[in-house]
Design an enzyme around this catalytic site. Structure first.
Site, PDB file in Angstrom:
ATOM      1  N   GLU A  95       0.948  -1.275   0.027  1.00 57.96           N
ATOM      2  CA  GLU A  95       0.093   0.047  -0.008  1.00 57.96           C
ATOM      3  C   GLU A  95       0.956   1.458  -0.025  1.00 57.96           C
ATOM      4  O   GLU A  95       2.126   1.348   0.477  1.00 57.96           O
ATOM      5  CB  GLU A  95      -0.873   0.022   1.302  1.00 57.96           C
ATOM      6  CG  GLU A  95      -1.606   1.219   1.503  1.00 57.96           C
ATOM      7  CD  GLU A  95      -2.694   1.534   0.461  1.00 57.96           C
ATOM      8  OE1 GLU A  95      -2.392   1.590  -0.806  1.00 57.96           O
ATOM      9  OE2 GLU A  95      -3.874   1.819   0.830  1.00 57.96           O
ATOM     10  N   ASP A  96       0.327   2.498  -0.625  1.00 56.37           N
ATOM     11  CA  ASP A  96       1.102   3.711  -0.754  1.00 56.37           C
ATOM     12  C   ASP A  96       1.194   4.325   0.819  1.00 56.37           C
ATOM     13  O   ASP A  96       2.378   4.826   0.877  1.00 56.37           O
ATOM     14  CB  ASP A  96       0.556   4.731  -1.773  1.00 56.37           C
ATOM     15  CG  ASP A  96      -0.868   4.801  -1.465  1.00 56.37           C
ATOM     16  OD1 ASP A  96      -1.579   4.210  -0.514  1.00 56.37           O
ATOM     17  OD2 ASP A  96      -1.299   5.782  -2.234  1.00 56.37           O
ATOM     18  N   ASP A  99      -2.854   6.253   6.865  1.00 57.76           N
ATOM     19  CA  ASP A  99      -3.127   7.648   7.541  1.00 57.76           C
ATOM     20  C   ASP A  99      -4.097   7.311   8.590  1.00 57.76           C
ATOM     21  O   ASP A  99      -3.610   7.039   9.767  1.00 57.76           O
ATOM     22  CB  ASP A  99      -3.882   8.528   6.480  1.00 57.76           C
ATOM     23  CG  ASP A  99      -4.145   9.977   6.912  1.00 57.76           C
ATOM     24  OD1 ASP A  99      -3.601  10.361   8.107  1.00 57.76           O
ATOM     25  OD2 ASP A  99      -4.879  10.795   6.397  1.00 57.76           O
ATOM     26  N   PHE A 148      -0.373  16.623   3.330  1.00 60.19           N
ATOM     27  CA  PHE A 148      -0.962  15.895   2.318  1.00 60.19           C
ATOM     28  C   PHE A 148       0.244  15.788   1.214  1.00 60.19           C
ATOM     29  O   PHE A 148       0.629  16.763   0.728  1.00 60.19           O
ATOM     30  CB  PHE A 148      -2.164  16.461   1.611  1.00 60.19           C
ATOM     31  CG  PHE A 148      -2.781  15.669   0.639  1.00 60.19           C
ATOM     32  CD1 PHE A 148      -3.808  14.615   1.184  1.00 60.19           C
ATOM     33  CD2 PHE A 148      -2.536  15.658  -0.722  1.00 60.19           C
ATOM     34  CE1 PHE A 148      -4.315  13.725   0.334  1.00 60.19           C
ATOM     35  CE2 PHE A 148      -3.216  14.780  -1.653  1.00 60.19           C
ATOM     36  CZ  PHE A 148      -4.162  13.930  -0.978  1.00 60.19           C
ATOM     37  N   ARG A 161       0.664  11.856  -9.824  1.00 57.71           N
ATOM     38  CA  ARG A 161       1.079  10.359  -9.486  1.00 57.71           C
ATOM     39  C   ARG A 161       2.516   9.968 -10.315  1.00 57.71           C
ATOM     40  O   ARG A 161       3.255   9.157  -9.753  1.00 57.71           O
ATOM     41  CB  ARG A 161       0.141   9.648 -10.322  1.00 57.71           C
ATOM     42  CG  ARG A 161      -1.227   9.248  -9.186  1.00 57.71           C
ATOM     43  CD  ARG A 161      -1.738   8.098  -9.925  1.00 57.71           C
ATOM     44  NE  ARG A 161      -3.212   8.145  -9.460  1.00 57.71           N
ATOM     45  CZ  ARG A 161      -3.968   7.711  -8.265  1.00 57.71           C
ATOM     46  NH1 ARG A 161      -3.030   7.465  -7.304  1.00 57.71           N
ATOM     47  NH2 ARG A 161      -5.081   7.874  -7.919  1.00 57.71           N
TER      48      ARG A 161
HETATM   49  P1  IMP Z   1      -6.510   6.210   5.393  1.00 59.84           P
HETATM   50  O1  IMP Z   1      -7.725   5.043   5.099  1.00 59.84           O
HETATM   51  O2  IMP Z   1      -7.123   7.327   6.097  1.00 59.84           O
HETATM   52  O3  IMP Z   1      -5.216   5.387   6.267  1.00 59.84           O
HETATM   53  O4  IMP Z   1      -5.940   6.561   4.070  1.00 59.84           O
HETATM   54  C1  IMP Z   1      -5.214   5.711   3.408  1.00 59.84           C
HETATM   55  C2  IMP Z   1      -5.612   6.181   1.729  1.00 59.84           C
HETATM   56  O5  IMP Z   1      -5.801   7.563   1.551  1.00 59.84           O
HETATM   57  C3  IMP Z   1      -4.279   5.722   1.073  1.00 59.84           C
HETATM   58  O6  IMP Z   1      -4.289   4.275   0.378  1.00 59.84           O
HETATM   59  C4  IMP Z   1      -4.173   6.946   0.245  1.00 59.84           C
HETATM   60  O7  IMP Z   1      -4.615   6.609  -1.040  1.00 59.84           O
HETATM   61  C5  IMP Z   1      -4.906   8.084   0.423  1.00 59.84           C
HETATM   62  N1  IMP Z   1      -4.138   9.128   1.304  1.00 59.84           N
HETATM   63  C6  IMP Z   1      -4.083   9.256   2.661  1.00 59.84           C
HETATM   64  N2  IMP Z   1      -3.132  10.424   2.861  1.00 59.84           N
HETATM   65  C7  IMP Z   1      -2.773  10.926   1.485  1.00 59.84           C
HETATM   66  C8  IMP Z   1      -1.617  11.704   1.132  1.00 59.84           C
HETATM   67  O8  IMP Z   1      -1.114  12.401   1.662  1.00 59.84           O
HETATM   68  N3  IMP Z   1      -1.774  11.922  -0.154  1.00 59.84           N
HETATM   69  C9  IMP Z   1      -2.246  11.062  -1.292  1.00 59.84           C
HETATM   70  N4  IMP Z   1      -3.113  10.073  -0.796  1.00 59.84           N
HETATM   71  C10 IMP Z   1      -3.310   9.915   0.697  1.00 59.84           C
HETATM   72 MG    MG Z   2      -4.717   4.136  -1.551  1.00 60.31          MG
END
Ligand code: IMP
Ligand code: MG
Length: 170
Positions: A95-96, A99, A148, A161
């Protein structure tokens, strides 16, 4: 287009990926596994990471997770696009970024509900400040502050991207 300031340059990313790939190589030695790349954000990370993992039994699969609108997480994670089986397989989710942790938690629960042999998680970036779940990656390349970020696969409204580095949109 907004200005993007560099947070992690291509050399730093490449060096760290080599280290994490060596750890994964050691942990999966002699084991067959499926690298489950989470679309779209992990495509660059996964391509670079996987090419540094020395394992001739590695397989590659893709799954899609979506929760974002612009820079706001909607909190509602939609998972789609995987038609293979996880049963009795060693799965490595790639996963990238983690958060709040909602996306990874949903992916983990989805995979675990299908009885894999084992599950590990590799993430490029960890933003721990806003975490609301207990999810923890087994391999993390970088922990970063709550900003972000874009580039190296990560987008802002589907843009940026293709940047070769990770940066903040100003
Ligand atoms: P979470 O569900 O809040 O942990 O967010 C995870 C997903 O949100 C990741 O798979 C990303 O696709 C997107 N995301 C969260 N933070 C960022 C960011 O700083 N830049 C770009 N995408 C983000
Ligand atoms: Mg993602």
């Amino acid at each position: 287009m907004s200005k993007v300031s560099v947070m992690l340059d291509a050399d730093a990313i490449s060096k760290r990926i080599t280290e994490i790939a060596a750890e994964i190589t050691a942990d999966f030695q002699g084991k067959e596994f499926v690298a489950l790349c989470v679309l779209s954000g992990s495509f660059v990370f996964a391509a670079d990471l996987l090419r540094h993992i020395d394992n001739d039994r590695a397989q590659v699969a893709f799954i899609r997770a979506k929760s974002y609108l612009g820079t706001q997480s909607t909190g509602n994670v939609q998972i789609s696009g995987y038609d293979g089986g996880f049963e009795r397989k060693n799965i490595l989710i790639i996963e990238d970024i983690v958060d709040t942790g909602r996306t990874l938690r949903a992916l983990r629960d989805e995979v675990l509900s299908r009885n894999p042999e084992s599950l590990k998680i590799a993430v490029l970036l960890d933003k721990p400040d806003r975490r609301i779940t207990d999810i923890k990656a087994d391999y993390t390349c970088f922990e970063i502050e709550d900003k972000f970020v874009v580039g190296y696969g990560l987008d802002w409204n589907e843009k940026y991207r293709t940047l070769p580095y990770i940066g903040c949109v100003e």
